[in-house]
Design an enzyme around this catalytic site. Sequence first.
Site, mmCIF file in Angstrom:
data_model
loop_
_atom_site.group_PDB
_atom_site.id
_atom_site.type_symbol
_atom_site.label_atom_id
_atom_site.label_comp_id
_atom_site.label_asym_id
_atom_site.label_seq_id
_atom_site.Cartn_x
_atom_site.Cartn_y
_atom_site.Cartn_z
ATOM 1 N N CYS A 114 0.814 -1.226 0.000
ATOM 2 C CA CYS A 114 0.000 0.000 0.000
ATOM 3 C C CYS A 114 0.848 1.276 0.000
ATOM 4 O O CYS A 114 0.344 2.347 -0.324
ATOM 5 C CB CYS A 114 -0.944 0.006 1.186
ATOM 6 S SG CYS A 114 -2.099 -1.363 1.149
ATOM 7 N N HIS A 252 -3.290 7.325 2.229
ATOM 8 C CA HIS A 252 -3.675 5.997 1.757
ATOM 9 C C HIS A 252 -5.057 5.693 2.352
ATOM 10 O O HIS A 252 -5.308 5.909 3.534
ATOM 11 C CB HIS A 252 -2.650 4.970 2.238
ATOM 12 C CG HIS A 252 -3.076 3.566 2.000
ATOM 13 N ND1 HIS A 252 -3.575 3.143 0.796
ATOM 14 C CD2 HIS A 252 -3.105 2.479 2.829
ATOM 15 C CE1 HIS A 252 -3.869 1.857 0.878
ATOM 16 N NE2 HIS A 252 -3.601 1.442 2.097
ATOM 17 N N ASN A 282 -9.992 0.161 -0.038
ATOM 18 C CA ASN A 282 -8.525 0.205 -0.053
ATOM 19 C C ASN A 282 -8.028 -0.391 -1.376
ATOM 20 O O ASN A 282 -8.126 -1.594 -1.587
ATOM 21 C CB ASN A 282 -8.005 -0.591 1.150
ATOM 22 C CG ASN A 282 -6.488 -0.598 1.247
ATOM 23 O OD1 ASN A 282 -5.789 -0.189 0.319
ATOM 24 N ND2 ASN A 282 -5.977 -1.073 2.360
HETATM 25 N N1 ACO Z 1 -18.178 -8.247 9.314
HETATM 26 C C1 ACO Z 1 -18.624 -8.537 10.544
HETATM 27 N N2 ACO Z 1 -17.801 -8.844 11.566
HETATM 28 C C2 ACO Z 1 -16.488 -8.858 11.321
HETATM 29 C C3 ACO Z 1 -15.952 -8.562 10.054
HETATM 30 C C4 ACO Z 1 -16.860 -8.247 9.026
HETATM 31 N N3 ACO Z 1 -16.460 -7.949 7.787
HETATM 32 N N4 ACO Z 1 -14.601 -8.649 10.116
HETATM 33 C C5 ACO Z 1 -14.290 -8.988 11.385
HETATM 34 N N5 ACO Z 1 -15.429 -9.118 12.116
HETATM 35 C C6 ACO Z 1 -15.557 -9.478 13.522
HETATM 36 C C7 ACO Z 1 -14.376 -10.279 14.028
HETATM 37 O O1 ACO Z 1 -14.560 -11.633 13.736
HETATM 38 C C8 ACO Z 1 -14.438 -9.998 15.515
HETATM 39 O O2 ACO Z 1 -15.438 -10.814 16.075
HETATM 40 P P1 ACO Z 1 -15.278 -11.460 17.559
HETATM 41 O O3 ACO Z 1 -15.213 -10.278 18.468
HETATM 42 O O4 ACO Z 1 -16.519 -12.265 17.685
HETATM 43 O O5 ACO Z 1 -14.023 -12.238 17.493
HETATM 44 C C9 ACO Z 1 -14.941 -8.543 15.592
HETATM 45 O O6 ACO Z 1 -15.523 -8.280 14.298
HETATM 46 C C10 ACO Z 1 -13.862 -7.522 15.898
HETATM 47 O O7 ACO Z 1 -12.721 -7.778 15.040
HETATM 48 P P2 ACO Z 1 -11.479 -6.794 15.018
HETATM 49 O O8 ACO Z 1 -10.509 -7.289 13.991
HETATM 50 O O9 ACO Z 1 -10.968 -6.549 16.394
HETATM 51 O O10 ACO Z 1 -12.204 -5.461 14.469
HETATM 52 P P3 ACO Z 1 -11.610 -4.011 14.307
HETATM 53 O O11 ACO Z 1 -12.458 -3.033 15.019
HETATM 54 O O12 ACO Z 1 -10.135 -3.944 14.542
HETATM 55 O O13 ACO Z 1 -11.853 -3.728 12.751
HETATM 56 C C11 ACO Z 1 -10.578 -3.744 10.691
HETATM 57 C C12 ACO Z 1 -11.264 -4.570 11.792
HETATM 58 C C13 ACO Z 1 -11.629 -2.954 9.967
HETATM 59 C C14 ACO Z 1 -9.868 -4.693 9.749
HETATM 60 C C15 ACO Z 1 -9.558 -2.769 11.314
HETATM 61 O O14 ACO Z 1 -8.762 -3.428 12.264
HETATM 62 C C16 ACO Z 1 -8.655 -2.130 10.283
HETATM 63 O O15 ACO Z 1 -9.073 -1.397 9.430
HETATM 64 N N6 ACO Z 1 -7.352 -2.338 10.409
HETATM 65 C C17 ACO Z 1 -6.350 -1.732 9.534
HETATM 66 C C18 ACO Z 1 -6.341 -2.288 8.171
HETATM 67 C C19 ACO Z 1 -5.273 -1.554 7.387
HETATM 68 O O16 ACO Z 1 -5.023 -0.396 7.585
HETATM 69 N N7 ACO Z 1 -4.540 -2.193 6.543
HETATM 70 C C20 ACO Z 1 -3.356 -1.481 6.063
HETATM 71 C C21 ACO Z 1 -3.110 -1.419 4.766
HETATM 72 S S1 ACO Z 1 -3.513 -2.856 3.886
HETATM 73 C C22 ACO Z 1 -2.119 -3.281 2.975
HETATM 74 O O17 ACO Z 1 -1.060 -2.833 3.185
HETATM 75 C C23 ACO Z 1 -2.297 -4.400 2.016
#
Ligand code: ACO
Length: 325
Positions: A114, A252, A282
């Site tokens: 990214c 980004h 993204n």
């Molecule tokens: N729909 C419903 N529930 C979901 C989903 C979904 N799509 N995805 C995860 N959950 C659930 C999980 O299973 C978890 O359930 P549990 O509590 O029963 O175990 C719950 O939601 C919380 O999961 P978390 O991963 O803790 O959720 P979080 O609030 O952190 O959000 C997210 C997840 C959106 C992925 C976030 O962490 C994020 O955006 N992180 C950064 C991503 C990023 O910036 N990537 C960088 C660049 S990518 C690259 O370089 C290729």
Amino acid sequence: MAVRSIFRGVGRYLPERVLSNEELSKTVDTSDSWIRERTGIGQRHIAAEGETTSDLAYAAALSALKDADMDAQEIDLIIMATTTPDYTFPATATLVQERLGIRHGAAFDIQAVCSGFIYAVKLADSMIRTESAKNVLVIGAETFSRILDWEDRGTCVLFGDGAGAFIFSAQEVDETDINRKGVLNTFIRSDGRFRELLYVDGGPSTTQTVGHVRMIGNQVFRHAVRDISQAMETCANEAGIPVSEIDWFVPHQANQRILNGVAKQLKINPEQVISTVEWHANTSAASVPLAFAHAKVDGRIKAGDLVMLEAFGGGFTWGAALIRL
Ligand code: ACO
């Protein structure tokens, strides 16, 4: 006087097909409200069957040449940032070079996931400063949909396909002019210790497969806010420009909450932060030029404006670039 990189134009291309959260929630255990609340994403574009990264990149390149009012024959270097090349080799940049009918200069790909576009801008600027290239086409293009595990709701809802491109040209400038145009400073970093938080579980030398994106999202999130904020501050400080003087921030587009977190940390007015997360999701290396193009077309980013680009991605990699248009 010194040779520096001047911004000439920007282009973009998004595949026709739009996949909404609503539609996605019919095949994956998720919902529009979960995705919007946690990420700000409402939809993403998905490449058609047979539509490749080089197709997207070529369309974005044509759009950038038009914006810059330049002919493809003026380009003597193409740098393509992509994680989803058409082939393991040759470089996708050479496929674009061929389609543009360019028979001189050089074309190659770089890989910083990214952050790839920021790395490519740094490289383009370095090549121009050392007088190794005159007119550089920098492309960020991805078909990330091809490396997603469409059964993993933690990742597949986050990404989309697209391409964006900038053109930079060499120009003699007065370096002491505080209002001088062009790339003012660039900053890149990586730290390979964090590979397992965000990676693809395949590759030519390991599994001989393409693999799928794997991510521990909440840990990536924490690193992203801290590292992006530091990169932007360092980039601005090294250029001798206070963050408060910057007109637009083009981040980004990973997650609206990351954008908000960084804005809060650096006391940036959220209205100065360009966001296309809702429409594009993204798009990895394509996200920064796509967001920039969006804000240039709608008239927000204008000639003379001071713009900070930034990104964070797998590796980890991260960086920032400060440009006056
Ligand atoms: N729909 C419903 N529930 C979901 C989903 C979904 N799509 N995805 C995860 N959950 C659930 C999980 O299973 C978890 O359930 P549990 O509590 O029963 O175990 C719950 O939601 C919380 O999961 P978390 O991963 O803790 O959720 P979080 O609030 O952190 O959000 C997210 C997840 C959106 C992925 C976030 O962490 C994020 O955006 N992180 C950064 C991503 C990023 O910036 N990537 C960088 C660049 S990518 C690259 O370089 C290729």
